[in-house]
Each structure stands twice: as C-alpha cells, then as structure tokens.
Design a protein around this motif. Sequence first.
Motif, PDB file in Angstrom:
ATOM      1  N   SER A  13       9.025  -5.817   9.410  1.00 26.52           N
ATOM      2  CA  SER A  13       8.198  -4.984  10.284  1.00 26.52           C
ATOM      3  C   SER A  13       8.097  -3.564   9.726  1.00 26.52           C
ATOM      4  CB  SER A  13       8.790  -4.939  11.691  1.00 26.52           C
ATOM      5  OG  SER A  13       8.126  -3.970  12.489  1.00 26.52           O
ATOM      6  N   PRO A  14       6.908  -3.155   9.249  1.00 26.52           N
ATOM      7  CA  PRO A  14       6.751  -1.770   8.775  1.00 26.52           C
ATOM      8  C   PRO A  14       7.019  -0.747   9.876  1.00 26.52           C
ATOM      9  CG  PRO A  14       4.932  -3.132   8.019  1.00 26.52           C
ATOM     10  CD  PRO A  14       5.689  -3.955   9.011  1.00 26.52           C
ATOM     11  N   LEU A  22      10.707   3.453  12.278  1.00 28.48           N
ATOM     12  CA  LEU A  22      11.584   3.896  13.366  1.00 28.48           C
ATOM     13  C   LEU A  22      13.026   4.071  12.880  1.00 28.48           C
ATOM     14  CD1 LEU A  22      10.285   1.744  16.367  1.00 28.48           C
ATOM     15  CD2 LEU A  22      10.022   4.212  16.046  1.00 28.48           C
ATOM     16  N   LEU A  23      13.487   3.161  12.030  1.00 28.06           N
ATOM     17  CA  LEU A  23      14.849   3.272  11.516  1.00 28.06           C
ATOM     18  C   LEU A  23      15.006   4.474  10.587  1.00 28.06           C
ATOM     19  CD1 LEU A  23      15.670  -0.494  10.855  1.00 28.06           C
ATOM     20  CD2 LEU A  23      16.476   0.967  12.727  1.00 28.06           C
ATOM     21  N   VAL A  24      13.972   4.762   9.812  1.00 33.13           N
ATOM     22  CA  VAL A  24      13.999   5.962   8.966  1.00 33.13           C
ATOM     23  C   VAL A  24      14.030   7.214   9.833  1.00 33.13           C
ATOM     24  CG1 VAL A  24      12.634   7.346   7.355  1.00 33.13           C
ATOM     25  CG2 VAL A  24      12.933   4.900   6.956  1.00 33.13           C
ATOM     26  N   ALA A  25      13.257   7.223  10.921  1.00 31.11           N
ATOM     27  CA  ALA A  25      13.270   8.362  11.835  1.00 31.11           C
ATOM     28  C   ALA A  25      14.641   8.525  12.480  1.00 31.11           C
ATOM     29  CB  ALA A  25      12.200   8.179  12.908  1.00 31.11           C
ATOM     30  N   LEU A  68       3.883   7.363   4.771  1.00 30.01           N
ATOM     31  CA  LEU A  68       4.279   7.567   6.159  1.00 30.01           C
ATOM     32  C   LEU A  68       5.789   7.691   6.317  1.00 30.01           C
ATOM     33  CD1 LEU A  68       1.931   5.174   8.181  1.00 30.01           C
ATOM     34  CD2 LEU A  68       1.790   7.663   7.969  1.00 30.01           C
ATOM     35  N   LEU A  69       6.558   7.171   5.372  1.00 30.72           N
ATOM     36  CA  LEU A  69       8.004   7.334   5.432  1.00 30.72           C
ATOM     37  C   LEU A  69       8.394   8.803   5.391  1.00 30.72           C
ATOM     38  CD1 LEU A  69       9.113   4.485   2.988  1.00 30.72           C
ATOM     39  CD2 LEU A  69       9.445   4.527   5.473  1.00 30.72           C
ATOM     40  N   GLY A  70       7.641   9.607   4.621  1.00 31.84           N
ATOM     41  CA  GLY A  70       7.913  11.038   4.569  1.00 31.84           C
ATOM     42  C   GLY A  70       7.684  11.708   5.901  1.00 31.84           C
ATOM     43  N   VAL A  71       6.603  11.315   6.583  1.00 30.96           N
ATOM     44  CA  VAL A  71       6.322  11.864   7.907  1.00 30.96           C
ATOM     45  C   VAL A  71       7.393  11.436   8.904  1.00 30.96           C
ATOM     46  CG1 VAL A  71       4.647  11.939   9.789  1.00 30.96           C
ATOM     47  CG2 VAL A  71       3.854  11.870   7.413  1.00 30.96           C
ATOM     48  N   ALA A  72       7.775  10.155   8.844  1.00 30.31           N
ATOM     49  CA  ALA A  72       8.799   9.641   9.756  1.00 30.31           C
ATOM     50  C   ALA A  72      10.135  10.348   9.552  1.00 30.31           C
ATOM     51  CB  ALA A  72       8.973   8.139   9.556  1.00 30.31           C
ATOM     52  N   GLY A  92       0.817  -1.206   0.000  1.00 30.52           N
ATOM     53  CA  GLY A  92       0.000   0.000   0.000  1.00 30.52           C
ATOM     54  C   GLY A  92       0.853   1.259   0.000  1.00 30.52           C
ATOM     55  N   SER A  93       0.415   2.280  -0.761  1.00 30.62           N
ATOM     56  CA  SER A  93       1.156   3.543  -0.832  1.00 30.62           C
ATOM     57  C   SER A  93       0.999   4.375   0.437  1.00 30.62           C
ATOM     58  CB  SER A  93       0.670   4.360  -2.046  1.00 30.62           C
ATOM     59  OG  SER A  93       0.968   3.700  -3.250  1.00 30.62           O
TER      60      SER A  93
END
Length: 432
Positions: free
Chosen positions: A117-118, A123-126, A64-68, A58-59
């Motif tokens: 785990s999404p 968390l790792l992106v953050a 959410l990666l952008g928000v993170a 799902g996109s």
Amino acid sequence: MTGVQEARPRGARRWAIDLRPLRVPAYRRVWFGNSVAMFGFQFTAVAVPVEMFGLTKGSFWVGLLGVAGFLPLLVFGLWGGAVADARDRRRVLLGGGVLLWASTVALLAHALLGLGSPLLLLLLVALQSTAFAITSPTRSAILPRLVPDELVPAASTLNFTTFTATSVFGPLAAGLIFAIWRTDVGLPIAYAVDAVLFGASFWATWRLPAMPPEPDPAAENGPRRAGLSSVIDGFRYLATTPVLLLSFGVDLIAMILAMPRALFPEIATERFGNPAAVGWLYSAIAIGSMIGGLTSGWIGRLRRQGLGLVLAVVGWGVAIAAAGLARQLWLMIALLAVAGAADLVSSVLRQSMLLIYAPDRMRGRLQGVNTVVVAGGPRLGDLRAGTMAAGFGGGVAWVAGGLASAVLVVVLAAAFPALLRYRAAASSGDRT
C-alpha cells in the motif's frame, strides 16, 4: 563527572578530530548508541524509496515521501523542542524512541506481509518523521549536560562527522543487500537491520540520568507547559538575540540559494553523458564533510566563532559556484567535497554557538527551530534550484545560486556585525 584535563595538542593532533569528549562515559555511550542507530537508519532511508518505486513504478510517489517526511518535521520539530524544555529530557528521548522503533517495525511488517500500500507507506514515513522531530531537539539539547562547555564544539564535531560517515557507508551497505537479494527479500532485511541496530540508541538513553528542566526565573505560573505559548516564547527569545538569529539566517541563505542536489541528475546526464555519475555527485558533499570532521581538531580552539561561521558559509557558496563551472567530473566532485567540508565547519560552529549561548531552559525550543531550519532549508533549496533550472538551465541555476549565497551572506554580516563580533566564551564548568 569531573572536568576533562586539556593538554595542548602538538603536530598532527592539532588537526586530527578532537576525541576528548569520548573520555566522558555518558557522552561516549550516547555517541556510540546514536552512531549505530544512525547507520541502521540509512538502511530504511534506502529501502523506503526502493519499495515505493517498486509499488508505483513512478517517481511522483517517491517524491511524495519527501512531503510526508517534511510536514511532520515542521510541526512536531517546534513542538518537540517545547517538550524538551518542559519535561525530563531522558523520558522524552525514551518515549520518542519507542515511537521511532515502532514505526520501523511497522515498515518491516508492511514488507513481510506484502501489503503493498503506497498510502500506508506514506503514513508510516510520516509517523517515523514525527518521532524523529520529537527526539531530535532533545538529543541535541542534552549535549551541554554531558560534557563541559569547552568540549561542546568537539562533541558537536564528533556527532556531525559520525552522521556524515553513516550517510556515506550506510547506503553503500544497504545497496549490497539489494544487490545480493531480490527486492521482496531485501526490504525486510533492510528494515530488520534498522530495527535491531536502533536498540543501541535505546540502551544508551536508558543509561542516562534523569534530566528534568531547569527552573525558569521568568515563569510566574508554575512549571512550563509544552504548548503554543511555549513555542512562541522560544521565537520571542530568538528575536531578541541577534547572534543566534543571524546564525540561522546565514544557514537558510546557504541552503536555499546554493544547495545544488536537485540539479545532479540533469548535470550528470547532459554535461558528463553518464547517468551513473549522479551517485558520485550525491556522495561528494558528504565525503567532504566526513574528511572535514576527521581533520577538525582546530575548530574547538577557534575563539572568533562568529567570523569563522561567516567565512565557512561564504566558502560553501564559492565552492558550490566553482563546482558548477567544472567540466571534469573529478574536479566537480573535489569542489563539492570542499563545499561539504565548509558545511561541516559552519554546522559545528552554529550548533556550538546555539548550545553555549542559549540558556538551558531555552535549548530545546531553539533546537526545534534548528531542526526545522536544517531540514527545511535544503528542501526549499531543491525547489529553488529546480524552478530556476526550468527557466534558465541547470548550469545557470547552479552557479548563480552559489554566487548569490556568498554575496548575500557577506552583505548580511556587514549590515549586522553582531555575528562577526561573537567570540566563544572561555567557560570551563563541569557537568554531572
């Protein structure tokens, strides 16, 4: 370090990118290390959304990666700037670099172990964004300590041009990995490439001399502390310097009102009937910036930098609006490339003004603000474009945003002429 002798450029050298900063050993090492590391980072920038989409189908989660990534940037970008003004900048870069490398290794481990785990991926992106927010203001603030003041515009141009080049070629190289190997094999390879190439940046930083903060004559209670009061002091200084405040203002206007990238998928499908065209649209601005950088020898000789900044931002808005009217894909790409070249010029001039105009004791905090503006403006622009397109259509959102940006910048510059009057200082101090 001794001053770099300046010969008057002739012929094509007047337009070719100014390479004189590369004669300075410390800058050359930093430039090379950051260039290699930024190329490697593009592999992670492609791999993370590929992995997230593969896990969730799902996109929404990809979004959410952008928000993170943005929320830590907003908070720690300001704090990181305060740290850069209160601590030895070499140590800040080394500490933040270790955190940045650790986050990449953690992404590699997540892929190798097949954790899937999404939430952990977010968390790792953050964490990675936090490390970037800490190091980015410091990395920019050290530039005037590496090269003479008169070479700061040229060094800034080299940095921006390299970044845009890695933004063009890095994703293409990452795409080859996923074209050759299955996703479950390609992901670890992409993360491993990033982790290995980051070593070049760490090596270059390790070779730097100590860069302790310069004394603050206004400080009454000993050394500065990297706390909220320090961040507030940075905003207070910015509020009293109209030139820098206006330079941030025109950039925010340009990015919020005229950034069209959220409209690329819709325009590619509805106007050109070719979803594959979206790749060209996403690359066009970066290609223009790269070409602009390679022909940027004249920027360092520009004295009326304030006027140049205003004209470049207006040019960005006009080129974006014209691109929104184009009905041929090649013409739209060409006009977006023109906008990208204008954006390169405005970015270099704004960064040069910021680094030269502000005292060293304030550079870290102002670079923190710059990090938030540069990262936040385009994301707010995505929100503006998407919301407006939902009500009026993608074409109207695109063209109206570009025109509004150009008009508002002209009005702002005319109402507050301090920016138009700004001229580059003819400084030639050496850096050790």
